[in-house]
Design a protein around this motif. Sequence first.
Motif, PDB file in Angstrom:
ATOM      1  N   ALA A   1       0.827  -1.205   0.000  1.00 52.10           N
ATOM      2  CA  ALA A   1       0.000   0.000   0.000  1.00 52.10           C
ATOM      3  C   ALA A   1       0.865   1.260   0.000  1.00 52.10           C
ATOM      4  O   ALA A   1       0.568   2.235  -0.711  1.00 52.10           O
ATOM      5  N   VAL A   2       1.937   1.256   0.796  1.00 56.98           N
ATOM      6  CA  VAL A   2       2.844   2.402   0.811  1.00 56.98           C
ATOM      7  C   VAL A   2       3.487   2.594  -0.556  1.00 56.98           C
ATOM      8  O   VAL A   2       3.570   3.716  -1.081  1.00 56.98           O
ATOM      9  N   ASP A   3       3.949   1.476  -1.138  1.00 57.75           N
ATOM     10  CA  ASP A   3       4.621   1.556  -2.443  1.00 57.75           C
ATOM     11  C   ASP A   3       3.716   2.123  -3.530  1.00 57.75           C
ATOM     12  O   ASP A   3       4.166   2.884  -4.397  1.00 57.75           O
ATOM     13  N   HIS A   4       2.433   1.739  -3.495  1.00 58.38           N
ATOM     14  CA  HIS A   4       1.549   2.067  -4.612  1.00 58.38           C
ATOM     15  C   HIS A   4       0.594   3.223  -4.342  1.00 58.38           C
ATOM     16  O   HIS A   4       0.091   3.842  -5.294  1.00 58.38           O
ATOM     17  N   HIS A   5       0.344   3.509  -3.048  1.00 59.20           N
ATOM     18  CA  HIS A   5      -0.686   4.509  -2.749  1.00 59.20           C
ATOM     19  C   HIS A   5      -0.273   5.537  -1.700  1.00 59.20           C
ATOM     20  O   HIS A   5      -0.957   6.545  -1.544  1.00 59.20           O
ATOM     21  N   GLY A   6       0.780   5.273  -0.958  1.00 56.61           N
ATOM     22  CA  GLY A   6       1.224   6.237   0.040  1.00 56.61           C
ATOM     23  C   GLY A   6       0.956   5.809   1.473  1.00 56.61           C
ATOM     24  O   GLY A   6       0.228   4.853   1.736  1.00 56.61           O
TER      25      GLY A   6
ATOM     26  N   ASP B   1     -11.521  -4.739  -4.655  1.00 53.37           N
ATOM     27  CA  ASP B   1     -11.292  -4.246  -6.012  1.00 53.37           C
ATOM     28  C   ASP B   1     -11.724  -2.789  -6.138  1.00 53.37           C
ATOM     29  O   ASP B   1     -11.052  -1.962  -6.774  1.00 53.37           O
ATOM     30  N   GLU B   2     -12.845  -2.463  -5.513  1.00 51.81           N
ATOM     31  CA  GLU B   2     -13.386  -1.105  -5.604  1.00 51.81           C
ATOM     32  C   GLU B   2     -12.483  -0.083  -4.923  1.00 51.81           C
ATOM     33  O   GLU B   2     -12.350   1.056  -5.399  1.00 51.81           O
ATOM     34  N   HIS B   3     -11.839  -0.486  -3.829  1.00 49.60           N
ATOM     35  CA  HIS B   3     -11.055   0.467  -3.032  1.00 49.60           C
ATOM     36  C   HIS B   3      -9.545   0.235  -3.145  1.00 49.60           C
ATOM     37  O   HIS B   3      -8.786   0.756  -2.330  1.00 49.60           O
ATOM     38  N   ASN B   4      -9.112  -0.514  -4.162  1.00 53.19           N
ATOM     39  CA  ASN B   4      -7.686  -0.763  -4.368  1.00 53.19           C
ATOM     40  C   ASN B   4      -7.022  -1.322  -3.103  1.00 53.19           C
ATOM     41  O   ASN B   4      -5.955  -0.860  -2.673  1.00 53.19           O
ATOM     42  N   ALA B   5      -7.684  -2.288  -2.508  1.00 54.65           N
ATOM     43  CA  ALA B   5      -7.165  -2.962  -1.323  1.00 54.65           C
ATOM     44  C   ALA B   5      -6.898  -4.420  -1.642  1.00 54.65           C
ATOM     45  O   ALA B   5      -7.376  -4.952  -2.653  1.00 54.65           O
ATOM     46  N   LEU B   6      -6.135  -5.060  -0.787  1.00 54.60           N
ATOM     47  CA  LEU B   6      -5.788  -6.467  -0.989  1.00 54.60           C
ATOM     48  C   LEU B   6      -6.702  -7.373  -0.162  1.00 54.60           C
ATOM     49  O   LEU B   6      -7.051  -7.039   0.975  1.00 54.60           O
TER      50      LEU B   6
ATOM     51  N   LEU C   1       1.570 -17.076   0.243  1.00 56.57           N
ATOM     52  CA  LEU C   1       1.486 -17.116  -1.207  1.00 56.57           C
ATOM     53  C   LEU C   1       0.906 -15.795  -1.699  1.00 56.57           C
ATOM     54  O   LEU C   1      -0.023 -15.247  -1.088  1.00 56.57           O
ATOM     55  N   ALA C   2       1.441 -15.282  -2.800  1.00 56.25           N
ATOM     56  CA  ALA C   2       0.967 -13.994  -3.302  1.00 56.25           C
ATOM     57  C   ALA C   2       1.140 -13.917  -4.815  1.00 56.25           C
ATOM     58  O   ALA C   2       1.915 -14.673  -5.412  1.00 56.25           O
ATOM     59  N   THR C   3       0.411 -12.983  -5.408  1.00 62.95           N
ATOM     60  CA  THR C   3       0.582 -12.716  -6.831  1.00 62.95           C
ATOM     61  C   THR C   3       1.882 -11.937  -7.057  1.00 62.95           C
ATOM     62  O   THR C   3       2.418 -11.314  -6.137  1.00 62.95           O
ATOM     63  N   ASP C   4       2.355 -11.963  -8.276  1.00 65.91           N
ATOM     64  CA  ASP C   4       3.565 -11.210  -8.624  1.00 65.91           C
ATOM     65  C   ASP C   4       3.417  -9.736  -8.305  1.00 65.91           C
ATOM     66  O   ASP C   4       4.318  -9.105  -7.747  1.00 65.91           O
ATOM     67  N   ALA C   5       2.253  -9.176  -8.663  1.00 69.13           N
ATOM     68  CA  ALA C   5       2.055  -7.741  -8.511  1.00 69.13           C
ATOM     69  C   ALA C   5       2.194  -7.296  -7.061  1.00 69.13           C
ATOM     70  O   ALA C   5       2.676  -6.197  -6.778  1.00 69.13           O
ATOM     71  N   VAL C   6       1.787  -8.161  -6.137  1.00 68.86           N
ATOM     72  CA  VAL C   6       1.860  -7.831  -4.718  1.00 68.86           C
ATOM     73  C   VAL C   6       3.218  -8.192  -4.144  1.00 68.86           C
ATOM     74  O   VAL C   6       3.839  -7.419  -3.397  1.00 68.86           O
ATOM     75  N   ALA C   7       3.709  -9.366  -4.482  1.00 64.45           N
ATOM     76  CA  ALA C   7       4.954  -9.870  -3.889  1.00 64.45           C
ATOM     77  C   ALA C   7       6.156  -8.987  -4.204  1.00 64.45           C
ATOM     78  O   ALA C   7       7.146  -8.990  -3.455  1.00 64.45           O
ATOM     79  N   LYS C   8       6.094  -8.222  -5.272  1.00 63.70           N
ATOM     80  CA  LYS C   8       7.215  -7.353  -5.642  1.00 63.70           C
ATOM     81  C   LYS C   8       7.595  -6.378  -4.539  1.00 63.70           C
ATOM     82  O   LYS C   8       8.735  -5.888  -4.503  1.00 63.70           O
ATOM     83  N   SER C   9       6.667  -6.084  -3.644  1.00 68.51           N
ATOM     84  CA  SER C   9       6.963  -5.129  -2.579  1.00 68.51           C
ATOM     85  C   SER C   9       7.816  -5.728  -1.465  1.00 68.51           C
ATOM     86  O   SER C   9       8.344  -4.985  -0.628  1.00 68.51           O
ATOM     87  N   LEU C  10       7.944  -7.046  -1.455  1.00 70.78           N
ATOM     88  CA  LEU C  10       8.767  -7.682  -0.423  1.00 70.78           C
ATOM     89  C   LEU C  10      10.201  -7.764  -0.949  1.00 70.78           C
ATOM     90  O   LEU C  10      10.749  -8.835  -1.188  1.00 70.78           O
TER      91      LEU C  10
END
Length: 404
Positions: free
Chosen positions: A120-125, A214-219, A264-273
């Motif tokens: 969330a920090v990486d993508h939204h602040g 999905d509506e609020h850009n949350a995981l 387990l996570a998707t690529d798009a999310v795991a990139k932040s680790l």
Amino acid sequence: MSHTPSRQDFDHYMAPNYAPQQVIPVRGEGSRLWDQQGREYIDFAGGIAVNSLGHCHPVLVEALKDQGEKLWHLSNVFTNEPALNLAKALVDRTFADKVFLCSSGGEANEAALKLARRWAVDHHGEHKDKIISFYQSFHGRTFFTVSVGGQPKYSQGFGPVPGGILHADYNDLESVRKLVGDDTCAIMVEPMQGEGGIVPGKQDFLQGLRDLCDEHNALLIFDEVQTGVGRSGELYAYKNYGITPDILTSAKSLGGGFPVGAMLATDAVAKSLVIGTHGSTYGGNALASAVALAAVEFIDTPEVLEGVKKRHDLFREHLETINRKHGVFKEIRGMGLLMGAQMSDAYEGRAKDILPLAIEEGLMALIAGPNVLRMAPSLVIPEADIAEGMARLERAIERLVAAA
């Protein structure tokens, strides 16, 4: 001088945060255990949904022995073949693209929550830090996970809890809508609450959580520590619903009794680790990974998974038969071989009273709170052991009723 440990040794030497039964099991085979006196028990508890293939299953024993003669542990400066094989197996069998290995369900959930905040920090602040979970949920015993869990008794008395954590009512989508917003980074949910009473999530509730994220850009984080690896009748319970999370956590049945956990996570999310953001000393341990891989490959077969569903029906039939005679249950619920029987009004809060009676009858069971009898046996428990275990349970319940 040799010493045979006794139950009194627990009180003398161990921290007093547990209150174990008086018997000390020393040997197990399949769904049966034997104590120090050689008395036999049928195991409906499964180490709290951990012993997915019972005790000392030959497939897991062979994997442990084989790896034990090769390589036990390396620091995270290196990787190892069993860890890579386990990660590939989990990715190949699920929605996930990346795996983080650790040693327990609490660690897996800690990693999931930290990843969600970092993403969330990486993508939204920095403002997007709110985590929504549910009353009566349970996510582990680290201070972060116990705070996200919806049972305050587990976090009280340890000082200020982490901020940014909100709780809604399970299976009540409107209660979530009141809390969710653009500052929400994640919703964490068990597809079936375990410690909260064996309460399956409703289809429209879980789908609604996916839509809100999905509506609020949350995981959306699915805590499948207790429901995962065949326990629900599918490899993971999200497959029962056709709802895909962004992050999933797994432990318990994953190792069949050997300590191991995974996020387990998707690529798009795991990139932040990224490098240095998180770690686990024993995560990806070669021994644990080898045993977990053997468990996953054995369990993720039509024979075992269909067998879980068949055994679910047998457990339900036996419990309903017992209830018709004694009227101690209000509701029997669950998925696969994670089942709960809620006590009737006349026996409100008496589930815990069944456990010592069951032990005396030669049966190990569990509770999920004071009002729900819980069963989480081996996924391959023989039908004969189910029948005999239920006979022992009925004798325990007859004693409960007689003493009422």
